[in-house]
Design a protein around this motif. Structure first.
Motif, PDB file in Angstrom:
ATOM      1  N   VAL A 179       0.850  -1.186   0.000  1.00 15.37           N
ATOM      2  CA  VAL A 179       0.000   0.000   0.000  1.00 15.37           C
ATOM      3  C   VAL A 179       0.887   1.238   0.000  1.00 15.37           C
ATOM      4  O   VAL A 179       1.760   1.388   0.854  1.00 15.37           O
ATOM      5  N   ILE A 180       0.658   2.106  -0.953  1.00 16.11           N
ATOM      6  CA  ILE A 180       1.459   3.326  -1.111  1.00 16.11           C
ATOM      7  C   ILE A 180       0.906   4.468  -0.259  1.00 16.11           C
ATOM      8  O   ILE A 180       1.625   5.377   0.104  1.00 16.11           O
ATOM      9  N   ASN A 181      -0.384   4.416   0.043  1.00 15.95           N
ATOM     10  CA  ASN A 181      -1.001   5.487   0.834  1.00 15.95           C
ATOM     11  C   ASN A 181      -1.461   4.975   2.207  1.00 15.95           C
ATOM     12  O   ASN A 181      -2.622   5.122   2.572  1.00 15.95           O
TER      13      ASN A 181
ATOM     14  N   GLU B 155       3.615   8.111  -8.519  1.00 16.44           N
ATOM     15  CA  GLU B 155       5.062   7.953  -8.466  1.00 16.44           C
ATOM     16  C   GLU B 155       5.638   7.905  -7.059  1.00 16.44           C
ATOM     17  O   GLU B 155       6.850   7.798  -6.900  1.00 16.44           O
ATOM     18  N   ALA B 156       4.789   7.965  -6.051  1.00 24.85           N
ATOM     19  CA  ALA B 156       5.290   7.936  -4.677  1.00 24.85           C
ATOM     20  C   ALA B 156       5.963   6.593  -4.390  1.00 24.85           C
ATOM     21  O   ALA B 156       5.480   5.555  -4.824  1.00 24.85           O
ATOM     22  N   PRO B 157       7.077   6.611  -3.686  1.00 24.50           N
ATOM     23  CA  PRO B 157       7.743   5.336  -3.357  1.00 24.50           C
ATOM     24  C   PRO B 157       6.938   4.553  -2.329  1.00 24.50           C
ATOM     25  O   PRO B 157       6.202   5.126  -1.526  1.00 24.50           O
ATOM     26  N   ALA B 158       7.087   3.260  -2.370  1.00 17.97           N
ATOM     27  CA  ALA B 158       6.440   2.400  -1.372  1.00 17.97           C
ATOM     28  C   ALA B 158       7.086   2.659  -0.027  1.00 17.97           C
ATOM     29  O   ALA B 158       8.297   2.872   0.059  1.00 17.97           O
ATOM     30  N   PRO B 159       6.273   2.663   1.028  1.00 14.44           N
ATOM     31  CA  PRO B 159       6.832   2.912   2.368  1.00 14.44           C
ATOM     32  C   PRO B 159       7.714   1.749   2.833  1.00 14.44           C
ATOM     33  O   PRO B 159       7.636   0.667   2.371  1.00 14.44           O
TER      34      PRO B 159
END
Length: 147
Positions: A114-116, A143-147
């Motif tokens: 989950v990215i968010n 484009e956010a990196p995975a946590p």
């Protein structure tokens, strides 16, 4: 990355039954996860047709101005949760122990991460938000990196 520009008006007609008329979510998620391996994100939208905010989210996703952007970056899956009694196992597979409002939005990468995290319920006020806010959200998480 160029963000799509959407109309500033909040007067967008709601799609009447986007969740009830969506393809089977199990097959759609399988296809989305397969497609995600090509670099796209999975956008899983847990909602219901009775919820105006969930209908609004689905309606903005259907805007023509977003179609190219979405098809290049996301596999979108609308998942009907009914009155919080349907497809809850799919929500749990993304870390939502229960669906606490609609829509619940999950952005995941090709590995199902989950990215968010913590942001699944940020769109429960979708009907009061400007369309550009949707586009900005989608651009960030494309484009956010995975946590």
């Amino acid at each position: 990355m160029k963000r799509p520009i959407l109309p500033d008006s909040t007067d967008i007609a709601d799609t009447a039954t986007p969740y009830a008329s969506a393809p089977d979510p199990r097959g759609a998620l399988g296809n989305a996860e397969y497609a995600a391996r090509s670099g796209k994100r999975v956008l899983a939208v847990f909602g219901a047709d009775w919820c105006p905010d969930a209908r609004r989210f689905a309606s903005v996703l259907a805007l023509p101005q977003l179609q190219d952007f979405l098809s290049e970056r996301y596999e979108v899956v609308l998942i009907d949760v009914g009155r919080y009694g349907k497809n809850l196992d799919l929500a749990a597979s993304y870390g939502l122990d229960k669906v606490e409002g609609a829509p619940a939005i999950i952005v995941a990468d090709s590995d199902g991460r989950v990215i968010n995290p913590g942001g699944a319920y940020d769109w429960r006020t979708a009907r009061s938000r400007r369309p550009q806010e949707f586009a900005d959200f989608l651009a960030v998480y494309a484009e956010a990196p995975a946590p």
